[in-house]
Design an enzyme around this catalytic site. Structure first.
Site, PDB file in Angstrom:
ATOM      1  N   SER A  63      -1.423   4.716  -9.074  1.00 26.87           N
ATOM      2  CA  SER A  63      -2.790   4.262  -8.754  1.00 26.87           C
ATOM      3  C   SER A  63      -3.847   4.730  -9.747  1.00 26.87           C
ATOM      4  CB  SER A  63      -3.172   4.727  -7.351  1.00 26.87           C
ATOM      5  OG  SER A  63      -2.411   4.022  -6.407  1.00 26.87           O
ATOM      6  N   LYS A  66      -5.627   1.812 -11.322  1.00 27.78           N
ATOM      7  CA  LYS A  66      -6.533   0.882 -10.623  1.00 27.78           C
ATOM      8  C   LYS A  66      -7.937   0.781 -11.240  1.00 27.78           C
ATOM      9  CE  LYS A  66      -4.102   1.253  -6.175  1.00 27.78           C
ATOM     10  NZ  LYS A  66      -4.006   2.048  -4.931  1.00 27.78           N
ATOM     11  N   TYR A 183       0.772  -6.058 -10.291  1.00 30.61           N
ATOM     12  CA  TYR A 183       0.367  -4.786  -9.666  1.00 30.61           C
ATOM     13  C   TYR A 183       1.432  -3.712  -9.905  1.00 30.61           C
ATOM     14  CZ  TYR A 183      -0.654  -1.291  -6.126  1.00 30.61           C
ATOM     15  OH  TYR A 183      -0.888  -0.094  -5.495  1.00 30.61           O
ATOM     16  N   TYR A 229      -9.436   8.097  -1.922  1.00 30.24           N
ATOM     17  CA  TYR A 229      -9.143   7.487  -0.608  1.00 30.24           C
ATOM     18  C   TYR A 229      -9.827   8.223   0.541  1.00 30.24           C
ATOM     19  CZ  TYR A 229      -5.400   5.886  -3.694  1.00 30.24           C
ATOM     20  OH  TYR A 229      -4.696   5.405  -4.753  1.00 30.24           O
ATOM     21  N   VAL A 247       0.343   8.487  -6.996  1.00 30.59           N
ATOM     22  CA  VAL A 247       1.431   9.179  -6.280  1.00 30.59           C
ATOM     23  C   VAL A 247       2.499   9.776  -7.198  1.00 30.59           C
ATOM     24  CG1 VAL A 247       1.331   8.065  -4.008  1.00 30.59           C
ATOM     25  CG2 VAL A 247       2.624   6.994  -5.853  1.00 30.59           C
TER      26      VAL A 247
HETATM   27  O1  DON Z   1       1.140   0.842  -4.177  1.00 29.47           O
HETATM   28  C1  DON Z   1       1.848   1.820  -4.314  1.00 29.47           C
HETATM   29  O2  DON Z   1       2.494   2.222  -3.377  1.00 29.47           O
HETATM   30  C2  DON Z   1       1.963   2.604  -5.615  1.00 29.47           C
HETATM   31  N1  DON Z   1       2.499   1.862  -6.655  1.00 29.47           N
HETATM   32  C3  DON Z   1       0.677   3.242  -6.005  1.00 29.47           C
HETATM   33  C4  DON Z   1       0.134   4.084  -4.903  1.00 29.47           C
HETATM   34  C5  DON Z   1      -0.576   5.295  -5.369  1.00 29.47           C
HETATM   35  O3  DON Z   1      -0.418   5.770  -6.481  1.00 29.47           O
HETATM   36  C6  DON Z   1      -1.445   5.956  -4.347  1.00 29.47           C
HETATM   37  N2  DON Z   1      -2.184   7.042  -4.901  1.00 29.47           N
HETATM   38  N3  DON Z   1      -2.227   8.204  -4.773  1.00 29.47           N
END
Ligand code: DON
Length: 295
Positions: A63, A66, A183, A229, A247
């Site tokens: 993320s 983003k 994405y 978030y 993540v």
């Molecule tokens: O959408 C997802 O699940 C992941 N590719 C990215 C989520 C993410 O990094 C959330 N952030 N902390």
């Protein structure tokens, strides 16, 4: 020794002993990360770099990508169009929340959560365009890791359901698999802590023509209110600079006009934030007086 260098050396030594949390498991490829990896890098506006730890280890952006895709689409399609599709309100919900989509406008609340980021991805014209934009931000050619991409694509039931809802409400059009692939690919850009701090420094330096300065403020304000978030309020209180987490265990922060900061360590908490990353940013903010509210 320079003050900044000695502070990050100290923070690296202090927080290396923290063994809390574990790498993300819901994307199988991320579960393989080495929880001992820990890097801290600060890139100043003038190009000076201060670093400590495993700063050349590659990880996927997740993320942290983003804000960049948001900036890219803002620049390409303009504020009026983007705002009609994705809002600018924080949610106080988790990054993968689906509940807000059902409420009010049926438009994602902001581009930092998955629903907003998947909507933004649906406006990206090609993988090549995205690669070029991200690489210009990093000052080097970035690659997409096919294994990470496939690992997420094959397990993304929740994100697929978000994309179906977005399609149902007319936020995205056409084939949802194309939007999802873009994405997942933006999440699979491989960077090092050094690269990510340089991308942050590009934002700190007004976008350096890659992103026009008029859009840098849009991106930073969204990072500030929504980038962490459902802990964005706590982050504003304790760190006080625009930031984004991923993540994979990365967090980057921007001190406008001054520096870009990146921390990587794969063990995360329940909100998806690197635990060592949170500790480093809190301490750094205090030691370098970074918070925009505590000058
Ligand atoms: O959408 C997802 O699940 C992941 N590719 C990215 C989520 C993410 O990094 C959330 N952030 N902390």
């Amino acid at each position: 020794m320079n003050n900044i260098q000695s502070i990050i050396n100290k923070l690296h030594a202090t927080h290396k002993s923290c063994k809390e949390g574990h790498p993300a498991t819901y994307i199988p490829e991320l579960a393989k990360a080495n929880p001992d990896h820990f890097g801290i890098v600060i890139t100043m506006k003038n190009g000076d770099v201060y670093s400590a730890g495993d700063v050349d280890v590659e990880f996927s952006m997740q993320s942290t990508s983003k804000p960049f895709s948001y900036g890219m689409i803002l620049q390409e399609m303009g504020r009026v169009f983007v705002m009609s599709k994705v809002g600018v309100e924080p949610t106080g919900e988790a990054f993968n929340s689906i509940v807000e989509l059902e409420k009010n406008t049926h438009r994602p609340y902001n581009p930092m959560i998955n629903s907003g980021a998947i909507a933004i991805s649906s406006f990206i014209s090609s993988e090549e365009d995205m690669k070029k934009f991200f690489s210009q931000f990093a000052g080097k050619d970035l690659r997409i890791d096919q294994t990470v991409f496939e690992s997420e694509k094959n397990t993304a039931h929740r994100n697929r359901s978000i994309a179906h809802l977005l399609r149902h409400f007319g936020v995205i059009e056409g084939n949802i698999e194309n939007s999802l692939d873009l994405y997942f690919k933006q999440c699979s850009f491989m960077v090092t802590t050094k690269d990510l701090s340089r991308m942050a420094a590009t934002l700190a330096s007004g976008g350096r023509e890659v992103l026009k300065e008029e859009f840098v403020g849009d991106v930073l304000s969204l990072m500030f209110t929504c980038g962490m978030y459902d802990t964005s309020g706590k982050w504003a209180y304790s760190v006080g600079i625009p930031a984004k987490s991923g993540v994979s265990g990365a967090i980057f922060g921007v001190v406008p006009g001054e520096m870009g900061i990146a921390v990587y360590s794969p063990s995360i908490n329940d909100h998806g934030h690197s635990i060592r990353g949170l500790k480093v940013f809190q301490d750094l903010s205090r030691e370098l007086n970074l918070s925009i509210f505590r000058k």
